[in-house]
Every structure is written in structure tokens, then in C-alpha cells.
Design a protein around this motif. Structure first.
Motif, mmCIF file in Angstrom:
data_model
loop_
_atom_site.group_PDB
_atom_site.id
_atom_site.type_symbol
_atom_site.label_atom_id
_atom_site.label_comp_id
_atom_site.label_asym_id
_atom_site.label_seq_id
_atom_site.Cartn_x
_atom_site.Cartn_y
_atom_site.Cartn_z
ATOM 1 N N LEU A 44 -13.633 -34.543 -24.188
ATOM 2 C CA LEU A 44 -12.385 -35.041 -23.593
ATOM 3 C C LEU A 44 -11.188 -34.226 -24.083
ATOM 4 N N GLU A 45 -11.198 -33.923 -25.384
ATOM 5 C CA GLU A 45 -10.086 -33.185 -25.973
ATOM 6 C C GLU A 45 -10.069 -31.741 -25.473
ATOM 7 N N ILE B 44 -11.096 -26.248 -31.504
ATOM 8 C CA ILE B 44 -10.936 -26.034 -30.053
ATOM 9 C C ILE B 44 -10.034 -24.834 -29.750
ATOM 10 N N VAL C 270 -12.811 -30.992 -33.215
ATOM 11 C CA VAL C 270 -11.566 -30.838 -32.454
ATOM 12 C C VAL C 270 -10.696 -29.722 -33.063
ATOM 13 N N ASP C 271 -10.787 -29.571 -34.400
ATOM 14 C CA ASP C 271 -9.964 -28.557 -35.085
ATOM 15 C C ASP C 271 -10.293 -27.133 -34.626
ATOM 16 N N LYS D 196 -15.913 -37.283 -27.375
ATOM 17 C CA LYS D 196 -14.499 -37.153 -27.785
ATOM 18 C C LYS D 196 -14.073 -35.691 -27.780
ATOM 19 N N LEU D 197 -14.969 -34.852 -28.278
ATOM 20 C CA LEU D 197 -14.683 -33.412 -28.326
ATOM 21 C C LEU D 197 -14.517 -32.875 -26.900
ATOM 22 N N ARG E 103 -8.711 -31.771 -22.042
ATOM 23 C CA ARG E 103 -7.254 -31.996 -22.041
ATOM 24 C C ARG E 103 -6.509 -30.698 -22.394
ATOM 25 N N ILE E 104 -6.973 -30.049 -23.445
ATOM 26 C CA ILE E 104 -6.281 -28.833 -23.896
ATOM 27 C C ILE E 104 -6.402 -27.734 -22.842
#
Ligand code: CMC
Length: 433
Positions: free
Chosen positions: A345-346, A288, A285-286, A342-343, A349-350
């Protein structure tokens, strides 16, 4: 089909007016009838990428890209995905109607009894390197069907065309599974007639001859749904390729192969494999933000794979359904904490909050979540596009059949705007340079 209203095209130089009428379909925007444009004006329409061109009339699939609507033969994709199986949807796409019990029984029976390949076809696999991409193997082996079923095929006969459609739908899963087995050096699994279409495929793909294979019903349903969502998408690049190839009267198995070739590219069906590779590359996630920046940077060829669509300028309705399926599958497998999901989805979202993606109306498309579901099912990423091809085969053959049945069908032959050298004379070799 009614003629709606008139447009006037004015040539200011010659002060000539040309009347163009519009044609209207059942739903959706009207189209300007350009069929006589060249004959009347001596000019062609210039539309690279066909962004403003309707290439044919069709009764099969309707998309409203602004409203996020997709319908097969008038049925919303959401209802089909909830209430029907892939084989019911195949019957719908091919015949125009959902089957009743008797029709479904017959259709299923026909499919089941054509899943085997001619045994000599299995020799084709051995000619490929083990590390060949499964889509390359598909191109070779599906193309080879044209060498095995050509004698009994008169494309003007409806009966022969129906048999061809049955063979395509029945044999492509066997070919997909064999491509995989060959690539990993495991024995081919022959089809079994007591299993459903998807169960049979999962067994051929993921089972082995040493033990009984019992697929999880949640996963069977998920794969069936993925096939439904990929079954057709009106005049997309691969379907248009099949239509163009078929417009010359070419062998339909060879035409379907041309669709497989076109689908392979990363801007089309190859995107599902590219999405998974992209998520693995992003890794956490960091990272993205860095990748979102890359996607927005015009000097960087990187694009956010699984985002954007030529037609959908609102959410791709298939992406919503696949995301729901993704939740179901990860729940069934106790993988709610799957880091890739999870990645994804994030990332979604972003991106959906980023002005670049908002302004350009870039939403997740069908490929964004399908790879995560397929991976959870145990399908390796280099097989994802072949899975897409398995679902889309019915759409290709339905469009091919619709085109061949049209009494006014013509060979597809676009024109061009020539920007090369004007006429010049060939100089003798000694005086060139
Ligand atoms: N990431 C970053 N920017 C993008 C993306 C993306 N995924 N998609 C489009 N853009 C930008 C593009 O750079 C262009 O910007 P500008 O107007 O400033 O030049 C603008 O959005 C319009 O893009 P386009 O390439 O002109 O649009 P298109 O309709 O020709 O292409 C597409 C549609 C699907 C090929 C494209 O959105 C894309 O390459 N997406 C990534 C690949 C992908 O997910 N493909 C699967 C499509 S759905 C399933 C299927 O058809 O098989």
C-alpha cells in the motif's frame, strides 16, 4: 462493420496517392485497413511490439486503456466479478452469452466430468526434477495433452472444439495442483465431483489424503474472483501467441502450451511472482525510496514489478478489484496487519505521487496485489504464474476457437525490415578471415 472514411498515403518520390479506408468496430478507435498495403505500394508497415497494430477482429473482450475499462462480451468486469462465478464467465467467453440455470448446470457437469487426467499422464510428472519450476512442468504436461486427445480432434468440427475447451478448463487445475504436489513430494489429490470448481482446486492443491479439507468460503470467493479477473485480456502476448500457433492448424493443446510459455515471462504473467519477490527484497517501508530511485534509474535494469501496462494508461480496473479482494481476504484471516500488504500500500502511494510514474502513466496492474491474496490463500509464490495460467486458459481457448471458426482465417505470417548483409559471395575457407 462499416467503412468509415478515407486516408491518403502519398509517395512524394513517385507522386502516387494510395487511398486507405478505415474500419470501425462496435466501440473503440477505428483501424486503418492495411490488408492491401504491400500489394498496392510494395511496402510493409513497421510496428515492433505491435503497439499500433490490430492483428484480428474479435468479439470477445474490449479494453479502453485510457478510461480503465475492461469488458468481456460487453459486460463490465466489475459486474462480472460481483455477480458471476468463474464458470459462468467461462461460458460467457466461449459462447458469447452468460448461461441460464439449465446451461450452467450442463456446463458445470461437463467440466466436472473431465477433471481427471489420463492415468499415464501422471507418469510425466515423475520425469521432472522436484525443484523444477511449476511453469516448466505445466509446459511439459499441458503439451502432453496433445498426445492423449489427438485422435478424437478435428479442429474444423465445432463439437470437437467445444470438447477441447471443456478439457482445457477442466484439466488445467488438476495439472496445476499436481505440479505443486510433485514439487513438495506429497501425493497427488484426485478431483472430487461434489465440490465447486474452485473448492475442488483448493482441495487438490492444499489438502492431503489424510484428512477432510474444508476451504473457507471467503477464500473460495477470492480465488474465483482472481480467476475471473485473469480470464481474458484481448490480444495480450500469450493470447496472440496461441492465435499465431493455432493459425497453422496446430493441435490446440499444444497451442495453449505456447500461451503458457509466453505467459511465464516477467513482463507478462511472471510479474505476480516477481512482485512478491520484490516486496520481500524491499523488506521495509524505510527502503521504498531507494527502490523507487532504482526503478527510475535508466542504467539500472530494476523495474517496479506490478506497475505499468501496455494498454492501461489509467488505473488497471482489475487492480482495483484485486485490492478490494485483498482487504476481504486479510480481514477473513485476521491479517489486517500483514506487513507485506502494508508495504505494498505504501509503495503504491509513494509511486502514484512520484512525477516519473505520474508522467509515464504507470499505475498498479493486475499483478500488483494478486500475489498478496494468493500468498494469504496459502499458495506459494512459485505457483503464482501457474494460477494466472489457470484463469487465462479459457481466454486462450476462446480466442483459438474464434480464430478457427473464421472462414477468412489465414496463417499468421508477419514480415520484417531486413537490416542484415546484402547479397555476397561465399569465399573458399582458406581465403576467409
Ligand atoms: N518501472 C519503472 N519504469 C517503467 C515500468 C516499471 N514497472 N514500466 C514501464 N516503465 C518505463 C519504461 O522504462 C519506459 O520509460 P522511457 O519511456 O523513459 O524509456 C516507459 O515507462 C514505457 O515503458 P515500456 O517498457 O516502453 O512500456 P511497454 O508498454 O512496452 O511495457 C510493461 C509494459 C507491462 C511490460 C512494463 O510496464 C513493465 O515492464 N512493467 C513491469 C512488469 C509487470 O508488472 N508486468 C505485468 C503486466 S500486467 C499483466 C500481464 O500482462 O501479464
Amino acid at each position: 462493420m462499416n467503412t468509415n472514411y478515407q486516408f491518403t498515403l502519398k509517395n512524394e518520390t513517385t507522386q502516387t496517392d494510395y487511398e486507405l479506408s478505415t474500419l470501425c468496430g462496435t466501440v473503440g478507435p477505428d483501424v486503418l485497413d492495411m490488408q492491401t498495403l504491400y500489394q498496392r505500394t510494395g511496402m510493409f508497415a513497421y510496428d515492433p511490439g505491435f503497439t499500433s497494430t490490430a492483428s484480428c477482429k474479435s468479439k470477445i473482450t474490449y479494453i479502453d486503456g485510457d478510461a480503465g475499462i475492461l469488458m468481456y462480451r460487453g459486460y463490465p468486469i466489475e459486474e462480472l466479478a460481483e455477480h458471476c462465478t468463474f464458470l459462468e464467465v467461462c461460458h460467457l467467453l466461449l459462447t458469447g452469452e452468460l448461461p441460464d440455470q439449465t446451461q450452467l448446470h450442463k456446463f458445470t457437469d461437463d467440466i466436472i466430468h473431465h477433471t481427471l487426467l489420463h492415468d499415464q499422464l501422471t507418469n510425466f510428472f515423475k520425469g521432472f526434477r522436484r525443484d523444477a519450476h511449476p511453469m516448466a512442468i505445466m509446459v511439459g504436461v499441458v503439451g502432453a495433452l496433445s498426445a492423449f486427445y489427438h485422435d478424437a480432434l478435428d479442429i474444423r468440427s465445432k463439437e470437437d472444439r467445444d470438447m477441447c475447451a471443456i478439457r482445457i478448463i477442466a484439466k488445467i487445475p488438476t495439472i496445476v495442483a499436481m505440479s505443486y504436489k510433485y514439487s513438495i513430494g506429497l501425493p497427488f489429490m484426485y478431483p472430487r465431483n461434489d465440490l465447486s470448481y474452485v473448492e475442488n482446486f483448493m482441495r487438490m492443491m492444499l489438502g492431503n489424503p489424510c484428512e477432510e479439507y474444508r476451504p473457507n468460503p471467503v477464500l473460495v470467493r477470492a480465488l474465483d474472483r482472481i480467476l475471473i479477473l485473469h480470464a481474458d485480456h484481448e490480444q495480450n502476448a500469450s493470447t496472440s501467441t496461441v492465435r499465431l500457433a493455432g493459425s497453422s492448424g496446430a493441435n490446440p493443446y499444444a497451442c495453449v502450451t505456447s500461451g503458457i510459455v509466453c505467459l511465464w515471462g516477467p513482463a507478462h504473467g511472471g510479474a505476480n511472482e516477481a512482485v512478491l519477490n520484490m516486496l520481500l527484497e524491499i523488506g521495509s517501508v524505510d527502503n521504498i525510496d531507494r527502490y523507487i530511485k532504482k526503478a527510475k534509474d535508466k542504467s539500472d535494469p530494476f523495474r517496479l514489478m506490478g506497475f505499468g501496462h501496455r494498454v492501461y494508461k489509467n488505473f488497471d480496473p482489475r487492480a482495483k478489484l484485486i485490492r478490494d479482494t485483498c482487504y476481504e481476504v486479510l480481514d477473513a484471516l485476521n491479517l489486517h496487519d500483514d506487513p507485506l500488504f502494508k508495504l505494498a500500500l505504501e509503495l503504491e502511494r509513494i509511486a502514484l505521487e512520484d512525477p516519473y510514474f505520474v508522467e509515464k502513466k504507470l499505475y498498479p496492474n493486475v499483478d500488483f496485489y494478486s500475489g498478496i491474496v494468493l500468498k494469504a490463500l496459502g499458495i506459494p509464490s512459485n505457483m503464482f504464474t501457474a494460477m494466472f495460467a489457470m484463469g487465462r486458459s479459457v481466454g486462450w481457448i476462446a480466442h483459438w476457437d474464434e480464430m478457427i471458426s473464421d472462414p477468412n482465417q489465414k496463417i499468421g505470417r508477419p514480415r520484417q525490415l531486413y537490416i542484415g548483409e546484402p547479397q555476397r559471395a561465399v569465399k573458399p575457407l582458406a581465403s576467409r578471415g
